[in-house]
Design a protein around this motif. Structure first.
Motif, PDB file in Angstrom:
ATOM      1  N   ILE A   7     -34.492   6.411  10.936  1.00 20.91           N
ATOM      2  CA  ILE A   7     -33.131   6.932  11.117  1.00 20.91           C
ATOM      3  C   ILE A   7     -32.193   6.288  10.106  1.00 20.91           C
ATOM      4  O   ILE A   7     -31.387   6.954   9.458  1.00 20.91           O
ATOM      5  CB  ILE A   7     -32.645   6.694  12.554  1.00 20.91           C
ATOM      6  N   VAL A  44     -29.685  24.381   9.781  1.00 23.80           N
ATOM      7  CA  VAL A  44     -28.330  23.813   9.794  1.00 23.80           C
ATOM      8  C   VAL A  44     -27.997  23.277   8.403  1.00 23.80           C
ATOM      9  O   VAL A  44     -26.922  23.483   7.885  1.00 23.80           O
ATOM     10  CB  VAL A  44     -28.235  22.696  10.851  1.00 23.80           C
ATOM     11  N   ASN A  45     -28.945  22.570   7.822  1.00 21.86           N
ATOM     12  CA  ASN A  45     -28.767  22.079   6.472  1.00 21.86           C
ATOM     13  C   ASN A  45     -29.930  22.573   5.623  1.00 21.86           C
ATOM     14  O   ASN A  45     -31.075  22.514   6.038  1.00 21.86           O
ATOM     15  CB  ASN A  45     -28.759  20.558   6.460  1.00 21.86           C
ATOM     16  N   ALA A  83     -21.025  15.383   5.472  1.00 18.12           N
ATOM     17  CA  ALA A  83     -20.933  14.839   4.118  1.00 18.12           C
ATOM     18  C   ALA A  83     -20.850  15.978   3.109  1.00 18.12           C
ATOM     19  O   ALA A  83     -20.189  15.859   2.083  1.00 18.12           O
ATOM     20  CB  ALA A  83     -22.144  13.962   3.833  1.00 18.12           C
ATOM     21  N   GLY A  84     -21.508  17.084   3.422  1.00 19.23           N
ATOM     22  CA  GLY A  84     -21.494  18.215   2.511  1.00 19.23           C
ATOM     23  C   GLY A  84     -20.210  19.031   2.566  1.00 19.23           C
ATOM     24  O   GLY A  84     -19.926  19.810   1.673  1.00 19.23           O
ATOM     25  N   MET A 142     -24.997  11.170  -2.956  1.00 21.75           N
ATOM     26  CA  MET A 142     -24.232  12.397  -2.837  1.00 21.75           C
ATOM     27  C   MET A 142     -23.624  12.897  -4.147  1.00 21.75           C
ATOM     28  O   MET A 142     -23.492  14.086  -4.369  1.00 21.75           O
ATOM     29  CB  MET A 142     -23.111  12.203  -1.820  1.00 21.75           C
ATOM     30  N   LEU A 179     -33.011  22.683  13.382  1.00 15.58           N
ATOM     31  CA  LEU A 179     -32.133  21.544  13.146  1.00 15.58           C
ATOM     32  C   LEU A 179     -32.261  21.059  11.704  1.00 15.58           C
ATOM     33  O   LEU A 179     -31.274  20.763  11.048  1.00 15.58           O
ATOM     34  CB  LEU A 179     -32.523  20.406  14.089  1.00 15.58           C
ATOM     35  N   PHE A 180     -33.513  20.958  11.248  1.00 15.17           N
ATOM     36  CA  PHE A 180     -33.730  20.279   9.978  1.00 15.17           C
ATOM     37  C   PHE A 180     -33.591  21.191   8.770  1.00 15.17           C
ATOM     38  O   PHE A 180     -33.320  20.730   7.691  1.00 15.17           O
ATOM     39  CB  PHE A 180     -35.120  19.627   9.967  1.00 15.17           C
ATOM     40  N   GLN A 204     -32.737   7.635   6.883  1.00 10.31           N
ATOM     41  CA  GLN A 204     -32.584   9.090   6.903  1.00 10.31           C
ATOM     42  C   GLN A 204     -33.855   9.783   6.442  1.00 10.31           C
ATOM     43  O   GLN A 204     -33.808  10.721   5.666  1.00 10.31           O
ATOM     44  CB  GLN A 204     -31.395   9.499   6.042  1.00 10.31           C
ATOM     45  N   MET A 258     -28.565  14.416  -0.277  1.00  9.53           N
ATOM     46  CA  MET A 258     -28.363  13.241   0.573  1.00  9.53           C
ATOM     47  C   MET A 258     -29.272  12.100   0.116  1.00  9.53           C
ATOM     48  O   MET A 258     -28.851  10.948  -0.018  1.00  9.53           O
ATOM     49  CB  MET A 258     -28.710  13.636   2.005  1.00  9.53           C
ATOM     50  N   VAL A 296     -26.700   6.247  15.430  1.00  8.55           N
ATOM     51  CA  VAL A 296     -26.450   7.668  15.637  1.00  8.55           C
ATOM     52  C   VAL A 296     -25.340   7.863  16.663  1.00  8.55           C
ATOM     53  O   VAL A 296     -25.286   8.865  17.344  1.00  8.55           O
ATOM     54  CB  VAL A 296     -27.718   8.426  16.078  1.00  8.55           C
ATOM     55  N   PHE A 324     -36.315  12.201   7.249  1.00  9.59           N
ATOM     56  CA  PHE A 324     -36.428  13.270   8.245  1.00  9.59           C
ATOM     57  C   PHE A 324     -37.870  13.597   8.612  1.00  9.59           C
ATOM     58  O   PHE A 324     -38.145  14.006   9.723  1.00  9.59           O
ATOM     59  CB  PHE A 324     -35.728  14.531   7.730  1.00  9.59           C
ATOM     60  N   VAL A 373     -38.819  11.393  11.498  1.00  9.77           N
ATOM     61  CA  VAL A 373     -38.138  11.778  12.734  1.00  9.77           C
ATOM     62  C   VAL A 373     -38.781  13.035  13.308  1.00  9.77           C
ATOM     63  O   VAL A 373     -39.056  13.133  14.513  1.00  9.77           O
ATOM     64  CB  VAL A 373     -36.633  12.013  12.477  1.00  9.77           C
ATOM     65  N   ALA A 383     -30.836  11.576  17.707  1.00  6.91           N
ATOM     66  CA  ALA A 383     -30.888  11.035  16.347  1.00  6.91           C
ATOM     67  C   ALA A 383     -31.010  12.170  15.337  1.00  6.91           C
ATOM     68  O   ALA A 383     -30.259  12.222  14.351  1.00  6.91           O
ATOM     69  CB  ALA A 383     -32.061  10.077  16.208  1.00  6.91           C
ATOM     70  N   ALA A 384     -31.946  13.089  15.605  1.00  7.47           N
ATOM     71  CA  ALA A 384     -32.153  14.181  14.673  1.00  7.47           C
ATOM     72  C   ALA A 384     -30.868  14.987  14.507  1.00  7.47           C
ATOM     73  O   ALA A 384     -30.438  15.292  13.379  1.00  7.47           O
ATOM     74  CB  ALA A 384     -33.289  15.070  15.158  1.00  7.47           C
ATOM     75  N   ALA A 385     -30.233  15.311  15.639  1.00  6.10           N
ATOM     76  CA  ALA A 385     -29.031  16.140  15.571  1.00  6.10           C
ATOM     77  C   ALA A 385     -27.900  15.418  14.854  1.00  6.10           C
ATOM     78  O   ALA A 385     -27.199  16.014  14.030  1.00  6.10           O
ATOM     79  CB  ALA A 385     -28.610  16.535  16.981  1.00  6.10           C
ATOM     80  N   LEU A 443     -28.133  13.008  12.683  1.00  4.96           N
ATOM     81  CA  LEU A 443     -28.435  12.903  11.256  1.00  4.96           C
ATOM     82  C   LEU A 443     -28.068  14.195  10.542  1.00  4.96           C
ATOM     83  O   LEU A 443     -27.454  14.185   9.472  1.00  4.96           O
ATOM     84  CB  LEU A 443     -29.926  12.609  11.064  1.00  4.96           C
ATOM     85  N   MET A 444     -28.433  15.293  11.158  1.00  2.43           N
ATOM     86  CA  MET A 444     -28.126  16.584  10.553  1.00  2.43           C
ATOM     87  C   MET A 444     -26.617  16.780  10.454  1.00  2.43           C
ATOM     88  O   MET A 444     -26.109  17.297   9.455  1.00  2.43           O
ATOM     89  CB  MET A 444     -28.740  17.707  11.393  1.00  2.43           C
ATOM     90  N   LEU A 445     -25.924  16.335  11.484  1.00  2.00           N
ATOM     91  CA  LEU A 445     -24.470  16.457  11.487  1.00  2.00           C
ATOM     92  C   LEU A 445     -23.870  15.652  10.345  1.00  2.00           C
ATOM     93  O   LEU A 445     -22.959  16.113   9.651  1.00  2.00           O
ATOM     94  CB  LEU A 445     -23.929  15.973  12.828  1.00  2.00           C
ATOM     95  N   GLN A 446     -24.432  14.448  10.175  1.00  2.00           N
ATOM     96  CA  GLN A 446     -23.947  13.591   9.090  1.00  2.00           C
ATOM     97  C   GLN A 446     -24.087  14.298   7.748  1.00  2.00           C
ATOM     98  O   GLN A 446     -23.154  14.340   6.953  1.00  2.00           O
ATOM     99  CB  GLN A 446     -24.769  12.304   9.051  1.00  2.00           C
ATOM    100  N   VAL A 447     -25.278  14.858   7.549  1.00  2.00           N
ATOM    101  CA  VAL A 447     -25.518  15.556   6.280  1.00  2.00           C
ATOM    102  C   VAL A 447     -24.521  16.690   6.120  1.00  2.00           C
ATOM    103  O   VAL A 447     -23.912  16.884   5.064  1.00  2.00           O
ATOM    104  CB  VAL A 447     -26.961  16.097   6.234  1.00  2.00           C
ATOM    105  N   PHE A 448     -24.320  17.415   7.227  1.00  2.00           N
ATOM    106  CA  PHE A 448     -23.429  18.557   7.185  1.00  2.00           C
ATOM    107  C   PHE A 448     -21.996  18.132   6.866  1.00  2.00           C
ATOM    108  O   PHE A 448     -21.324  18.718   6.022  1.00  2.00           O
ATOM    109  CB  PHE A 448     -23.480  19.287   8.528  1.00  2.00           C
TER     110      PHE A 448
END
Lengths: 325, 495, 676
Positions: free
Chosen positions: A285, A30-31, B336-337, A43, A26-27, A288, A39, B434, A290, A293, B325-327, B329-334
């Motif tokens: 959260i 994905v990104n 935004a990118g 940005m 996930l961390f 942000q 981030m 989230v 991470f 989290v 929350a973790a997912a 947050l990652m989605l947000q980053v994604f």
């Protein structure tokens, strides 16, 4: 029993590994760390140098899984996965993205979390069982029917409403207790009272209703008929026979969440300004962060698995039919 | 059984209205992902009903659900929510308008995506005030410096642009005006309800050949008939409420306005779709996984069972909120990118909603999967499964013909039970930050926005009240309905 | 009479349902004296258990209520007492034991605690006196090591032990009346014999009155002084036990006797009672409740409600045939009733032709896993070297108590459970090595009928689809039209109307469902049908129908049966050969006529002697077996039976005896019969 515990610990390893892999994916997959750096730094208009230095400062500048530049063991250890994920197994949580030691923070925040979570848990359990027993004792009467309707209404109300309403009514309007804040020691009770009361009330609807169902189910069993045939009174049938058997599912349902009490309650803590782990997560959260989290996800899984083991043990204590082998 | 045709009715109405809209106006239809899924869900529902009607036994069970007065009343209420959500799920972009309000040449469309529901309640959508105003207020909630006609400046509560604007200078008539509107709405609503119910009763009675003398017995659910009177009563109350709301809303902001002056009543209505999407799409997404894995684990046992159990224990061991929350947050980053992936803001918000449903689905399938596994373990030992095996019936056939139909009641019960939990969870997740996209209408966002104003003196309470009431009615109806379902489908659990 | 303990008059209990009241117990009256046993006999649903619960005022649901009647126990009208006073009577002057000892004890309390609870409730004993009283009670019901057992939890005890604990609990208050609701129905025959003997002994020593509720004519014959037969909520006949068994009067009672399978009725159809029990609504009756099912019903039976008529000393019958006013219509009441089953010509005992199934040394072991890595530390030897064979058109009965492994044998033959070792030769094809498609195709040849007709059909499938499923899967009749015709034919064959195929299983009664199951098995034209206790969940009269059907099908289709059962009278009636199983092994095997009349193995002897028999003339001394069936995980060394065997010798514990073939062709495994 010893062998059983050992086996459970062995079983826990692949599960935690799975959790670790999942969060890692996930961390970091994905990104990329680059995305995260961008981030964190805002940005727009981030120079590649700024990203590189942020990554280095936070230890994300290494390869993800295998470091081909390093030698020997270092090919594995000098990686993000090892440093950020596997170290968690040793409870080395490292530093948060804002640069503070996560392990220390967790230690600091545990007690305030427990100060709210334990009373909510204990009082909640007692209140729920009492209400459910009362309804079962008067079963099929108007008291029972009305009670069940009330419980359904209670459980249909959002917990946010309880918190906001309670805070407004008790804290602001009547000014009985402070709206938010926390203090160590005995003097802290003023701060804890309202969140505890709200925690208990918001769990009452679903909890008491579930227990009532369990009691009713137990009450229909053959051994209860035997107890009645002995001439026992309704009260001793309920307390000596029904309650004792119903406690098995109730206790084991409760024991699972016991270790998770450490994690505190997200909403309650952040609304009442209690510096526990729940509000720590919310802050992380919102910021942000991470690393925090990730650390909390791992901690939560460990506590959940501890809860599973405790559940099994509590089964053997509550139910003579079950022995762990 | 006709009561079960409600979803079909909703679907057909929605399709008809949307066809009408796209035909009459110059618009460009937009099919958001969640729209498609909601329509799919309605189709599944229709298919499900057709299936139920085909089987005498299942029809009897559903009859039992609707025979209960609570079941009937809550079914009607839930249907109304579903209708609003369905109307709100047909999106399009109207033709772009220039400043003068005249349509430009066709081929250009507004960037704003609106729905059929927006069309129906267009005034609510358009009538923006400047900032907070209380319900039924004619003036803003806080003082502002206003330049008077004579050029002097004064601090006062300025008049609202739309709220009570028809009163002009006679603000003191507000009370009577409101009462008059309520009365008008009530009378109109009652007349409409009586006409509608009367027509319905006559139609059904004629077709079924019921004599006028038997009518009251049939309507009141005696002699095995469904409690039609409960249905008509609930429907009438809702119609009257709508009529009253219509009359009031055309002159006032019933639930006031929020910080940017938007009508709170409008927000509450628009939030219905979000809540229902989360409550149902989550289930739709996770159901195939939970069903397939649960059945496989329970039926095949052995290593397949081990793997599946490992999977759900691992997922289950992560505290749900943290995983979400973790997912997210990652989605947000994604997101935004990758801003280029989304044509409109609505599309981006919608994608986030869909992902939220998926993530909620991933965290919530484990419970159902475990239940299904347990039940399958039981069912596979039943003699009829043994009998099928001894006929050499294949595994897939045994699972689909013998096991699955006999564990479906668990799916149904848990889906209905989960629904209210998911609706409540949306509010909490939005509060945590989230939840759904901040630009999307949802009760959680409304609560979250209003919470910040709680410290204000005097308190801004109407957003909270509106959000909590709409949510409460939906969740209570869903909870009561799920109780009735559980009683009908799982006699063991009956209290 | 001074000795009168209980007098019941006009007891009526009804269920209030949405569609009116159901009178499940309707005007029941009887008396019980000190030291006397009254048996309340009837089939399921006749209201006998509800009568008992009404006496205790422990009605099972809130919909049930006692509508009328008097229950006088030692001078007190129980129905008029307030609930608080009633509690002093329950468990004290009147105690009850139940059908399911497994679930009737609280699983989280030790048995000692549970007995002590009853003692304390009705006495003032405390501390040491209480403990010794508990142990005294445990001793009284024949529990060994009473002091130690009192600290154990119910799950550690066997079913028979649990029922003894229930009896001890009932004795705690020294009751005048003990109500026993099917006390031995859930137990094996040898355990049943122990418990019945215990009840008789206790009654003798304490002088209790016993109200015994049962469906088993054999138990009645062994236990009861007087009998009351219940049908559809009413008592239809009351008599001294001796008289009742000598000549049952009511047509229903007679039918019950006629439908009992016995060795004497072999190859004849059993008498059956046509139709079903009528609904129990009060409005439903304008005449005799049995009239629609009665062979000797006259117009009058439908039009007038019969009362209990005196028919001799201590005897009453609810039938117009015994009413002086109408007796003429039937001639002499008793003799007018023609025996339902006229003797049929004996079918030839067809000689054993070519073998259909040959099972050699079949073993099914289940692993016991333990420890960190689930090492296999032992095996449960559910089936441990079983060899049987069945000829075409023949019936082999596999007999044994619960847990002896007989159902596992069936599953292993069908390859539903793959055997650990051994061979299953069906029609000269080895099934154990067969797999995949080949096994699937051969499945048409052997089918199974299960015990529980309620769980053996998918409740969500239509009966027609259920019957067709096997035909489709095995490709027996690929053409849909002809398949539909075949379904009609099959339904007709098992005595159901063709309309049945459009209905769901729950719309049928237990017996009808079992017929559908038989039709399902027949659909694929099997050569062998394994019947796993097909009638033990059914009432006697329904059992007769199914047995008739099975027998007739064998005649017409030549199918072979492997009949698994614990009911020896069914074996005697139906089977050609019998194999007796004990703890995973066959101890004796031979022709039914030989084995059942002259058993050789001590276990077979004990088993047969433990069965309650109706005919006092053939009653033999019960060979009492000590203890319970040992665990198959840890069977005794040597002969598995030697720890319970009344004729055990020292060498029995050394090794398992070899199979000996006796002169009449039977096989016995016992040291008493050395291998020649």
């Amino acid at each position: 029993m010893g062998a059983y515990l050992l086996r459970r610990v062995f079983y826990a390893v692949p599960i935690l590994l799975g959790v670790n892999l999942l969060t890692f994916m996930l961390f970091f997959v994905v990104n990329t760390p680059d995305d995260m750096a961008r981030m964190q730094l805002g940005m727009k208009h981030v120079s590649p140098e700024a990203i590189a230095s942020w990554k280095q400062a936070h230890g994300y500048d290494r390869p993800l899984l295998i470091n081909l530049q390093a030698r020997g063991m270092d090919t594995v250890t000098e990686t993000v996965f090892f440093d950020k994920s596997l170290r968690l197994f040793a409870f080395q949580f490292g530093q948060s993205d804002s640069g503070r030691d996560i392990g220390y923070e967790i230690g600091q925040r545990m007690m305030p979390s427990l100060a709210v979570a334990i009373p909510v848990f204990v009082i909640g359990l007692l209140v729920n069982i009492t209400v459910a027993m009362l309804l079962v004792f008067f079963r099929a009467s108007y008291l029972d029917i009305g009670g069940v309707v009330l419980l359904v209404v209670l459980m249909s109300i959002s917990s946010l409403f309880y918190i906001i309403g309670g805070q407004y009514l008790v804290g602001k309007l009547f000014q009985l207790v402070p709206i938010s804040g926390f203090a160590d020691g005995v003097s802290g009770w003023r701060f804890i009272m309202l969140p505890v009361a709200i925690g208990v009330v918001s769990g009452l609807g679903s909890g008491a209703r579930w227990y009532r169902t369990i009691f009713l189910e137990e009450g229909g069993k053959d051994y209860v008929r035997t107890a009645r045939a002995k001439g026992l009174s309704e009260l001793s049938v309920l307390f000596k026979h029904v309650l004792r058997n119903a406690l098995i599912p109730i206790l084991t349902g409760a024991v699972v969440v016991l270790p998770l009490l450490f994690m505190g309650s997200l909403i309650l803590e952040s609304f009442f300004g209690i510096p526990g782990l729940g509000s720590y997560v919310i802050d992380a959260i919102n910021a942000q962060d991470f690393s925090i989290v990730r650390a909390m996800v791992f901690l939560g899984s460990v506590l959940y698995i501890v809860g599973l083991v405790l559940t099994d043990i509590s089964y053997t204590l509550a139910d003579p039919r079950i022995r762990l082998t | 059984m006709k009561a079960l045709m409600i979803p079909l009715f909703i679907l057909l109405t929605t399709v008809a209205i949307s066809l009408g809209v796209t035909g009459l106006f110059d618009v460009r239809p937009v099919l958001l992902w969640t729209d498609a899924l909601i329509m799919l869900l309605l189709l599944v529902l229709v298919f499900f009903i057709v299936q139920v009607r085909a089987s005498a036994e299942r029809r009897a069970t559903w009859r039992q659900v609707l025979r209960s007065r609570i079941g009937m009343a809550t079914a009607v209420i839930l249907s109304c929510y579903v209708l609003v959500a369905a109307l709100d799920s047909v999106h399009f972009r109207p033709a772009a308008q220039d400043a003068a309000g005249t349509a430009q040449r066709s081929g250009f469309y507004s960037m704003e995506v609106i729905s059929v529901l927006d069309l129906l309640i267009m005034p609510l959508h358009d009538q923006m005030e400047k900032s907070y105003s209380a319900p039924f207020a004619t003036r803003l909630y806080s003082k502002e410096v206003v330049v008077m006609a004579d050029g002097s400046q004064q601090r006062l509560y300025p008049r609202l642009q739309y709220g009570g604007a028809h009163l002009a200078d006679h603000e003191e008539r507000r009370g009577t005006d409101i009462a008059w509107r309520v009365a008008q709405g009530a009378v109109a609503g009652t007349v409409l309800a009586v006409l509608l119910c009367g027509a319905g009763v006559l139609l059904v009675a004629r077709r079924a050949g019921i004599l006028p003398g038997q009518l009251s017995g049939v309507l009141c659910g005696r002699g095995g008939h469904l409690p039609w009177h409960v249905m008509m009563l609930t429907l009438s109350v809702i119609i009257v409420l709508i009529a009253v709301a219509f009359m009031l809303a055309s002159g006032y902001h019933i639930f006031g306005t929020d910080k940017v002056g938007q009508d709170v009543f409008y927000q509450s209505l628009k939030s219905i779709r979000t809540a229902l999407a989360i409550g149902t799409l989550t289930t739709l997404i996770m159901l195939p996984f939970a069903l397939a894995l649960g059945l496989m684990a329970g039926y095949f046992r052995g290593w397949i069972d081990d793997v599946i159990q490992y999977l759900y224990t691992t997922l289950n061991s992560i505290p749900g909120v943290l995983l979400i929350a973790a997912a997210v947050l990652m989605l947000q980053v994604f997101m935004a990118g990758h801003p280029e992936m989304f044509e409109t803001d609505a599309a981006r918000a919608d994608m986030r909603l869909l992902f939220l449903c998926m993530i909620l689905g991933i965290t919530s399938w484990t419970g159902l999967c475990r239940l299904l596994r347990g039940e399958t373990l039981k069912v596979r030992e039943f003699d009829y499964v043994q009998a099928a095996t001894s006929f050499g019936v294949g595994h897939l056939q045994i699972i689909t013909r013998h096991v699955m139909p006999n564990v479906m009641h668990i799916v149904l019960i848990s889906v209905v039970l989960d629904f209210s939990g998911l609706v409540l969870a949306e509010a909490i997740l939005s509060y945590v930050g989230v939840g759904v996209d901040p630009s999307m209408f949802s009760w959680g966002n409304m609560i979250n926005g209003a919470r910040l104003e709680l410290a204000r003196e005097p308190v801004v309470w109407w957003s909270l009240l509106a959000a909590f009431s709409f949510m409460f009615v939906l969740v209570l109806a869903a909870n009561l309905f799920s109780d009735v379902i559980r009683d009908a489908f799982d006699p063991k659990m009956r209290g | 009479m001074n000795d009168l303990v209980l007098k019941v008059e006009g007891l009526t209990t009804c269920f209030d349902t949405a569609s009116g009241s159901l009178y499940a117990v309707d005007g029941v009256g009887f008396e019980i004296c000190r030291g006397e046993t009254l048996a309340l006999l009837g089939e399921s649903g006749c209201g006998k258990s509800l009568t008992a619960f009404s006496l205790m005022r422990l009605l099972p649901t809130r919909q049930a209520r006692i509508a009328a009647g008097r229950v006088v126990l030692g001078g007190d009208d129980l129905l008029a007492l307030p609930e608080l006073r009633m509690r002093d009577i329950r468990g004290n002057r009147m105690a009850m034991i139940f059908q399911e000892p497994m679930t009737s004890l609280n699983p989280v309390m030790t048995v000692g605690e549970q007995i002590a609870e009853a003692v304390v409730r009705h006495g003032k004993l405390r501390g040491r006196a209480l403990a010794s009283r508990v142990i005294e009670l445990l001793d009284a019901v024949g529990i060994p090591d009473a002091a130690q057992r009192s600290n154990e939890y119910p799950h550690m005890l066997s079913g028979g032990m649990k029922q003894r604990i229930m009896i001890a609990m009932a004795l705690a208050g020294e009751p005048d009346l003990l109500i026993a609701d099917e006390p031995t129905t859930a137990l094996d025959v040898t355990i049943q014999a122990q418990v019945l003997e215990l009840m008789r002994d206790l009654q003798r020593s304490k002088g209790m009155a016993i109200l015994l509720i049962t469906h088993d004519l054999g138990v009645v014959a062994e236990m009861a002084d007087r009998v009351a037969v219940m049908y559809a909520g009413q008592i239809v006949e009351q008599a001294e036990s001796r008289d009742f068994f000598a000549s049952p009067c009511h047509p229903y009672s007679r039918k019950l006797f006629d439908s009992l399978p016995t060795i004497a009725k072999r190859h004849q159809p059993l008498a059956i009672i046509k139709g079903n029990v009528p609904p129990l609504t009060a409005a439903g009756y304008s005449g005799c409740r049995f009239a629609t099912r009665c062979d000797m019903a006259k117009a009058l039976c439908e039009g007038e409600i019969p009362q209990l008529q005196d028919a001799g000393p201590g005897r009453a019958v609810r039938c117009f045939a015994y009413d002086d006013r109408y007796r003429g219509q039937w001639g002499d009441g008793a003799s007018a009733i023609i025996p339902a089953a006229a003797a049929r010509p004996q079918q030839q005992e067809s000689g054993a032709d070519g073998g259909l199934l040959a099972v050699r040394d079949l073993k099914v072991y289940f692993k016991i896993q333990k420890g960190l890595f689930k090492r296999t530390v032992g095996h449960i030897k559910a089936v441990d070297g079983v060899s049987i064979s069945i000829g075409r058109g023949r019936t082999l009965a596999l007999v044994g108590e619960s847990g002896c492994g007989k159902t596992t044998v069936a599953k292993a033959i069908l390859q539903l459970q793959r055997p650990t070792s051994g061979s299953v030769l069906f029609n000269d094809v080895e099934l154990t090595t067969l797999g995949g498609e080949a096994l699937r195709r051969s499945r048409a040849d052997f089918q199974i009928i299960f015990q529980d007709p309620y769980s053996s059909m998918n409740p969500r499938m239509l009966v027609g689809d259920i019957i067709q499923e096997g035909m489709i899967a095995l490709g027996v009749e690929p053409d849909p039209k002809r398949r539909a015709l075949k379904v009609d034919e099959l339904l007709q064959q098992v005595g159901l109307p063709p309309e049945a195929k459009g209905r769901y299983p729950h719309e049928f009664s237990g017996g009808q469902r079992q017929r559908v199951c038989i039709a399902r098995a027949l659909a694929v034209n099997p050569k062998l049908i394994i019947c796993d206790e097909p009638t033990s969940a059914l009432d006697i009269s329904v059992q007769a129908q199914i047995l008739n059907l099975l027998q007739q099908l064998q005649r017409t289709t030549g199918v072979s049966y492997l009949f698994i059962t614990h009911n020896l009278s069914v074996v005697a009636y139906l089977a050609d050969e019998v194999a007796v199983m004990y703890l995973g092994r066959i101890v004796e095997q031979g022709r039914v006529s030989d084995v059942l009349t002259a058993p050789r193995h001590p276990y077979t002897q004990a088993l047969i002697s433990a069965i309650p028999v109706i005919d006092a003339g053939t009653r033999r001394e019960t060979i009492r077996l000590e203890g319970d069936l040992p665990s198959p995980a840890n069977p005794p060394t040597g002969c598995h039976f030697h720890v319970r065997c009344p004729q055990a010798r020292p060498e029995c514990s050394l090794q398992y005896p070899e199979a000996a073939i006796l002169e009449d062709g039977r096989m016995v495994r016992c040291v008493l019969y050395p291998r020649r």
